[in-house]
Design a protein around this motif. Sequence first.
Motif: not given
Length: 345
Positions: A110-112, A276-298
């Motif tokens: 439900a958190a997702d 500068s050059a970056h590789f965008y990874n949608f799942w970056a930060g997934k190891r911190r689930p609460a912060a990842f979900r908050a950013r995704l939700r926002e």
Amino acid sequence: MNTTVVTHATEVVLPGEVEPSGLRLRTRDLPPPSAGHVLLRMDATGVSFAEQQMRRGKYYDQPPFPFVPGYDVVGTVVATGPGVDPAMVGRRVAAVTKTGAWASHLLLDAADVVPVPDGVTAADAETVVVNGVTAWQMLHRTAKVRRGGTIVVLGANGGVGSTLVQLARHAGITVIGTASARHHDTVRALGATPVDYRDPELYRRIRELVPDGVDAVFDHVGGAGLEQSWSLLRRGGVLVSYGTAATKDEAGNSQLPVLKLFARLALWNNLPNGRSAHFYNFWAGKRRPAAFRARLREDLTQVLALLADGTLAAQIAAEFPLDEAAAALALAESRTVAGKVVIVP
């Protein structure tokens, strides 16, 4: 509303490295949702570039075969597990799943899930779930392009590309978009200046449009052309690489093209030229689930709100029923369409 009713789910299975016609249908029984979970009835899912890579065994961290593909989903909550507000039943929500969404029903944490605004159709919402969050985060979190800037979007007619063009124009950014000639009217209607990606003088034509260089290039292709993308940047410009489409048909280790890409981007970042050059990874930060979900939700909430108020127009290439997922995948891979191929029940 945790019930003991068993739900019969229809799922599309990717059995191995097969052509789209090799997809299989299966039915299985889903248990009631467990604590913290919801049972979702799929209203729309879609075909992203990830599934096109997965069927070739080329997606960076895909699960072992066989599995159910489906990177994102829009659906209606039909049951809730213990600890979940039963008032969620009947609500339309969206979620990013990475796999598993090509199914009539699925169980999700439900958190997702993120509420979909009233008045937005499931198919329209589906076009901006993973594509919208990807575009939003690359533009505003990775490249941080400011109003008045100029960017280049490769594949401006695609699912991510068309959303990125619209978000950039809304933010007051000038866009040059590459696409085949047949899609130039579409790209123009989105507010970008189209350039034919098949033109051997593609990069020279872009430099003619912006002699002083651009603020950012968004490149999902990778391969040999990545160096040309890097060369388009002005001092202070940002290259955002978010895929390796150029190598999708090559045999061999699925991780090798990505690892080579990381090495090249790291090398460029060490050059003293202010770019500068970056590789965008949608799942970056997934190891911190609460912060990842908050950013995704926002970010998904922002994108859905722009869709609801008409700032974003959903780009739907075609809709297919779930049992025609093979045809949906084949069309998405044909490179003949603008927007997203959507799968519905």
